[in-house]
Design a protein around this motif. Structure first.
Motif, PDB file in Angstrom:
ATOM      1  N   LEU A  12      15.825   2.927   0.818  1.00  0.00           N
ATOM      2  CA  LEU A  12      16.882   2.029   1.266  1.00  0.00           C
ATOM      3  C   LEU A  12      17.963   1.882   0.196  1.00  0.00           C
ATOM      4  O   LEU A  12      18.781   0.990   0.242  1.00  0.00           O
ATOM      5  N   GLY A  41      19.394  -3.628   3.338  1.00  0.00           N
ATOM      6  CA  GLY A  41      17.970  -3.316   3.383  1.00  0.00           C
ATOM      7  C   GLY A  41      17.171  -4.467   3.958  1.00  0.00           C
ATOM      8  O   GLY A  41      16.277  -4.263   4.791  1.00  0.00           O
ATOM      9  N   VAL A  43      16.136   6.280   5.512  1.00  0.00           N
ATOM     10  CA  VAL A  43      15.405   5.107   5.992  1.00  0.00           C
ATOM     11  C   VAL A  43      13.997   5.500   6.414  1.00  0.00           C
ATOM     12  O   VAL A  43      13.022   4.832   6.066  1.00  0.00           O
TER      13      VAL A  43
END
Lengths: 336, 279
Positions: free
Chosen positions: A79, A307, A74
């Motif tokens: 993602l 995400g 991240v």
């Protein structure tokens, strides 16, 4: 300097909160029944394939290590990939972000204008018709489903009156989009001097902005009324009235001093609007983040949903932080 | 009975409160007596009778598949009101005890609890609800669970701040001197005196929960078609709006509006009635 010191203090709470949020989105996808590797490989995969996949995805490691891997990804902006569009999710989100941002920014501006002017009118004339209209509006606007209001606007203003274009996208199909500079079609067409695009983008924006703006104006109005009433009651305002200052000057002073709580609520509403935009974008075929995520819902594209949740939350957290800093810069009374 | 009499008297004095109360009663009655009120079966599709405009046969018209919209609006009260009320009760059941404990034991436990609440509340509500329900699976239990979980921090905060303000009052000290256990102090002394703001909020929250359920169903992350639910009915009618069949979406949306408005009005009344000094 004051601001830097405050920023430091805020970051001490901000970073653990951020890690908490990332933890929640990590756990979220783990709530899915079954093994992610099995899901990815399909029902008829060999045992070895699944094992190899698990190893590659790091699923054989203890859960806390898996979280650290996710956290690292991240932070690096990875993602995962959407299995529906086959693109990296962050890329998908970034492409669609300006459309949503344009929508919610203009909505917030409209909400601010409506909310503050109604609120001020209600506060300076507490017994007048404005005050009753505003309290009724406050209750009513909170009770109306925005996606329903959007449909009703479409029925009246597109189907019946024909004032606005059909609710599909941000521009007429016949019009070429201006080169992207800000991502806001209105500004981009202004920069390119493309008047047809400007007109088309404004007319496409009108209904969704009206829908979101009118529903979100209610909380702004309520805060304005209470904050303005408090200021109007204060000694310094009475003092300036006694000194014989003109009424509109007094009003200007009191409005300025009732701004801080209004600014705070604006920050909160920016995040809320991102959520409401999911619904309204679907109605108007807007092609922004909201529509992307509803598509992901239909396709069960879980990493895309994950995400989006993460990006939307981090966005609203940053707005909140930014608002606090502005607040701090504007209001010298605040000390931390 | 005196408490009830007082309440009834105050309610009759307040126009808004009474209106809200009546709306709530109507939705409850609609939910209970749906089979008697509704003239048609709510999930019966009659292809020959599709997209009929409102008339005496079909008060609110029919939708694309020929289902009677009036019957569906009435039946939908069942699912929407159930989800809203049950999820609000659950979030009270989660939020109130944790709030009590977090206020009573301020130290590390209180601190950790509040940070967890911060994390949950950092998410935009609709977005997290949508993700939770779609991941756990679209069904009524999961919607209830998601809404309960997301609203619990609100009650937690209300109860905690009340507890913090009363826990050093003499009556609590007296209870401790009399040898009451911590659990007993929390539930017998602190709980009754710190519940008001949470109860007031719960009426408003029932309205929000209805809105949230409808929104989730609208984008297909809630109750599944053809189960009668207001939000999903609006979504069934959405494509018909641009061909002029407004009734398919219009009536369920009005039902949402009136119901949520009713709970908001009643919540306003409760605030004045239970907590007059603060409003």
């Amino acid at each position: 300097m004051r601001i830097l010191k405050y920023l430091g203090k805020r970051l001490i709470t901000f970073i653990p909160l951020l890690i908490g949020v990332i933890l929640v989105t990590f756990v979220l996808v783990r709530l899915l029944p079954g093994n992610p590797a099995e899901r990815l490989a399909g029902t008829f995969a060999y045992e070895e394939t699944i094992k190899a996949l698990m190893e590659r995805m790091g699923l054989d490691k203890p859960i806390w290590q898996q979280f650290l891997i996710y956290l690292k990804n991240v932070v690096q902006g990875d993602l995962g990939e959407s299995w529906f569009t086959n693109n990296p999710i962050l890329e998908d989100l970034i492409v669609r972000f300006p459309a949503t941002l344009e929508l919610i920014t203009f909505s917030l501006i409209l909400a601010f204008i409506v909310g503050v002017s109604l609120g001020v009118l209600a506060a300076i004339r507490p017994k007048s018709i404005f005050s009753r209209i505003s309290s009724f509006y406050g209750l009513l606007a909170g009770s109306i489903a925005d996606f329903w209001l959007a449909l009703m606007f479409i029925f009246i203003f597109f189907y019946k009156l024909g004032w606005f274009p059909p609710p599909i996208g941000r521009l007429d199909l016949m019009i070429t989009a201006p080169p992207q500079v800000t991502g806001f079609l209105v500004f981009d067409s202004l920069i390119a001097g493309n008047w047809a695009a400007l007109q088309s983008s404004i007319s496409h924006l009108a209904l969704p902005v009206l829908t979101l703006g009118l529903t979100v104006a209610a909380p702004i109005m309520k805060i304005t009324v209470s904050s303005m009433m408090e200021v109007l009651d204060s000694d310094y305002i009475n003092h300036s009235k006694v000194l014989g200052l003109k009424e509109n000057k007094v009003m200007r002073y009191s409005l300025r001093n009732s701004m801080p709580p209004i600014v705070t609520i604006l920050g909160v509403l920016y995040g809320t609007l991102l959520g409401n935009a999911v619904l309204v974008e679907t109605v108007f075929g807007w092609g922004g983040l909201g529509q992307y995520v509803t598509q992901a819902l239909v396709n069960k594209d879980y990493s895309a949903i994950q995400g989006f949740v993460l990006v939307a939350t981090i966005f609203s957290m940053f707005v909140y932080l930014l608002v606090d800093l502005i607040y701090m810069a504007v209001d010298p009374r605040i000390k931390y | 009975m005196k408490v009830f009499g007082d309440f009834w008297y105050a309610l009759r004095q307040s126009k808004g409160g009474l209106a809200g109360f009546i709306i709530i009663m109507i939705t409850l009655l609609m939910a209970i007596f749906a089979p008697i009120i509704a003239p048609y079966h709510p999930e019966q599709a009659v292809p020959e009778a599709s997209r009929l405009a409102p008339s005496f046969d079909h008060l609110f018209g029919t939708d694309e598949t020929g289902m009677d919209i009036f019957s569906r609006v009435v039946y939908a009260a069942r699912i929407d009101v159930t989800i809203a009320v049950v999820s609000t009760i659950f979030s009270l059941l989660i939020g109130v005890p944790i709030g009590l404990a977090a206020g009573y034991r301020e130290g590390l436990f209180g601190e950790i609890t509040m940070r967890i609440a911060d994390v949950v509340q950092a998410f935009p509500v609709f977005i997290l609800a949508m993700a939770l329900v779609s991941i756990l699976g679209n069904n009524v239990q999961n919607i209830i669970f998601a809404i309960a979980f997301l609203n619990a921090p609100i009650y937690l905060r209300f109860v905690r701040s009340e507890v913090l303000s009363i826990k050093h009052r003499p009556f609590v000290e007296a209870a401790r001197c009399a040898g009451m256990s911590n659990i007993k102090i929390m539930f017998k002394e602190l709980l009754p005196n710190s519940l008001k703001p949470a109860l007031i909020q719960s009426s408003v929250n029932i309205g929000w929960a209805i809105m949230l359920t409808a929104g989730l169903s609208f984008i297909g992350a809630g109750v599944n078609v053809p189960t009668p639910e207001w939000g999903s009915m609006i979504s069934i009618g959405a494509p018909l709006i641009i061909t002029g069949q407004w009734w398919s979406s219009f009536f369920p949306g009005v039902a949402i509006g009136i119901t949520v408005f009713g709970y908001a009005l009643f919540g306003d009344f409760l605030r004045l009635y239970l907590d007059p000094e603060r409003s």
